[in-house]
Enzyme design. Sequence first.
Site, PDB file in Angstrom:
ATOM      1  N   HIS B  62     -26.615 -10.951  -3.958  1.00 47.29           N
ATOM      2  CA  HIS B  62     -27.978 -10.650  -3.352  1.00 47.29           C
ATOM      3  C   HIS B  62     -28.759 -10.038  -4.445  1.00 47.29           C
ATOM      4  O   HIS B  62     -28.314  -9.807  -5.576  1.00 47.29           O
ATOM      5  CB  HIS B  62     -27.981  -9.847  -2.124  1.00 47.29           C
ATOM      6  N   HIS B  64     -30.277  -7.163  -4.931  1.00 42.62           N
ATOM      7  CA  HIS B  64     -30.434  -5.888  -5.123  1.00 42.62           C
ATOM      8  C   HIS B  64     -30.023  -5.537  -6.653  1.00 42.62           C
ATOM      9  O   HIS B  64     -28.933  -6.127  -7.140  1.00 42.62           O
ATOM     10  CB  HIS B  64     -29.719  -4.889  -4.167  1.00 42.62           C
ATOM     11  N   ASP B  66     -28.373  -3.547  -8.468  1.00 37.24           N
ATOM     12  CA  ASP B  66     -26.896  -3.486  -8.789  1.00 37.24           C
ATOM     13  C   ASP B  66     -26.073  -4.305  -8.809  1.00 37.24           C
ATOM     14  O   ASP B  66     -24.940  -4.278  -9.096  1.00 37.24           O
ATOM     15  CB  ASP B  66     -26.341  -1.869  -7.812  1.00 37.24           C
ATOM     16  N   HIS B  67     -26.592  -5.716  -8.323  1.00 40.01           N
ATOM     17  CA  HIS B  67     -25.494  -6.930  -8.240  1.00 40.01           C
ATOM     18  C   HIS B  67     -26.113  -8.031  -9.340  1.00 40.01           C
ATOM     19  O   HIS B  67     -25.439  -8.934  -9.389  1.00 40.01           O
ATOM     20  CB  HIS B  67     -25.815  -7.327  -6.837  1.00 40.01           C
ATOM     21  N   HIS B 142     -26.649  -7.772   5.563  1.00 40.52           N
ATOM     22  CA  HIS B 142     -27.289  -6.539   4.724  1.00 40.52           C
ATOM     23  C   HIS B 142     -28.786  -6.545   5.046  1.00 40.52           C
ATOM     24  O   HIS B 142     -29.505  -7.149   5.544  1.00 40.52           O
ATOM     25  CB  HIS B 142     -26.732  -6.840   3.338  1.00 40.52           C
ATOM     26  N   ASP B 212     -22.740  -6.933  -0.498  1.00 42.50           N
ATOM     27  CA  ASP B 212     -22.675  -5.779   0.398  1.00 42.50           C
ATOM     28  C   ASP B 212     -22.656  -6.320   1.769  1.00 42.50           C
ATOM     29  O   ASP B 212     -23.679  -7.261   2.113  1.00 42.50           O
ATOM     30  CB  ASP B 212     -23.792  -4.757   0.120  1.00 42.50           C
ATOM     31  N   HIS B 270     -17.421  -0.813  -4.584  1.00 39.54           N
ATOM     32  CA  HIS B 270     -18.874  -0.595  -4.276  1.00 39.54           C
ATOM     33  C   HIS B 270     -19.057   0.900  -3.720  1.00 39.54           C
ATOM     34  O   HIS B 270     -19.675   1.155  -2.752  1.00 39.54           O
ATOM     35  CB  HIS B 270     -19.601  -1.356  -3.242  1.00 39.54           C
TER      36      HIS B 270
END
Lengths: 305, 305
Positions: B62, B64, B66-67, B142, B212, B270
């Site tokens: 996804h 976000h 941090d990914h 999520h 997530d 995570h």
Amino acid sequence: MSFKVTILGSSGALPAYGRHPSAQLVEIQNRYFMVDCGEGAQMQMMRLEISYHRINHIFISHLHGDHYLGLMGLLFTMHLQRRTSDLHLYSHRGLDEIITTQLRYSRSSPSFKIIFHRLEKDERKIIFEDDAVSVETIPLHHKIRCSGFLFREKPKLKRIDKTKLPAGILINQIASLKKGEDIFQENGDILYKNENYTLPPKRSRSYAYCSDTAFQKRIVEQIKNIDLLYHEATFANDEESKANETLHSTAEQAATIAKLANVNKLLLGHFSARYKDLTPILEEAKRIFPNVQLAMEGDEITVQE
Amino acid sequence: MSFKVTILGSSGALPAYGRHPSAQLVEIQNRYFMVDCGEGAQMQMMRLEISYHRINHIFISHLHGDHYLGLMGLLFTMHLQRRTSDLHLYSHRGLDEIITTQLRYSRSSPSFKIIFHRLEKDERKIIFEDDAVSVETIPLHHKIRCSGFLFREKPKLKRIDKTKLPAGILINQIASLKKGEDIFQENGDILYKNENYTLPPKRSRSYAYCSDTAFQKRIVEQIKNIDLLYHEATFANDEESKANETLHSTAEQAATIAKLANVNKLLLGHFSARYKDLTPILEEAKRIFPNVQLAMEGDEITVQE
């Protein structure tokens, strides 16, 4: 008063041998500026235990990935940590679109206001100014629009000579003396003659960041006599043709600029991944300009008053 | 034959205590897949001396930061190192725009072809398949569109029992035996009866990446009996309400999914930046599902045949 450059990354386009992409912090009189923000800059700050809450101005030289790819992560982190103060971003065209596109797809609305300031090609312009510091763009010559940044302290106030301070002098009178004014009595007679109570102001310090750029003498006049110059030295002399082709500089060229501009100290950075040992880069520059240092991750370079 | 997961990063949204944002490498029978690509993933690979030249497929769960924020830097590096083979990127809508915008402003035209594959919301679909491996999306729950990925080996060939291999057997006959076929003479009589010369195939291994996501039992059926499950465990139980609010999971919830799905082994990752010591996360999961491991940077988790 503080005047310090902290190196977060000094690698060229490819990270190598533990060297990170370009990023620096410039602290001047308790103002915190960031210059470039390569990938991993926020992790470097954590490692070096540097807070990024006090950074209010980030200057991006150009939109090659090794100079800005850490910015989005830093913005997300500031948002997650609920920053509220405005953040000013200075960049050539495109950064606003790059950031807003990513915010849109992550459905994030930052907890703070981002104010974009667009730099213009080949422009030498004061883009930030307050009562103590100014930042001016330096036109650089690279494959895409690229600017360096010249940080200067404003002229400072005179210093009070405490050994001569008369008893009973008022606070507003001291402030006037610092500004260089004489103090008069009500009848017009002089009470305190400025030169009797003051010392000259401390000198104003300066720092220029020049990366990425081909060798170009036209910047010399703008950075004449500054205290500290960071100039890219992607290559050593053996790769001069590669430097010319890619619009980067050699260590010898960087040192030549430092010498021509009569700066006090030279910092070299943006090293190519082909060099594991940077001694040849340093030695090459030293032959032309002795007061030179390699910018390494974690280095703090202080300019004395 | 290889089946290995290497952890490049297992931090939650904020990098902390040396933990890096989400990124993994999945190696199955000499195919190299990347799953998520948080900031600094390329530096992590350098540190772990992992080559990224063999990665041809990158799956982004996804958008976000941090990914995926390490992806652009990795693409630039691949370009600078003159990669030529196609690179397949799998993501929900937006990644193509994010990447092409940045390529445009850097005036970069990659040395290799990037092929975007768009994932759809709540879809369970095979998105990659060759003769040995398939990858299927797992619908996750999520804040924005998010998919997990289920890697499965295809059914394997039977193994030849070398102790019983007849002299003079031809290579194409061996290939037929591996496929489970009998070998006949020209007159139709049986020459080699399959069961006399073969052993059963080795079993097909499987790995699911789920991050997530909020706790949701609907994924249990899809990941039933797999060998290895990576499930996010952003929080411990003391922060269950925070997990519910942010659509993340607790360690107990991750372990409950592992138990319900009867997987062989659980990997947790995570982790929230609020946990310096992850022991409570591990212990909480162990009480429900004993065969559990914290995913730490540099860990290699091998699934045996």
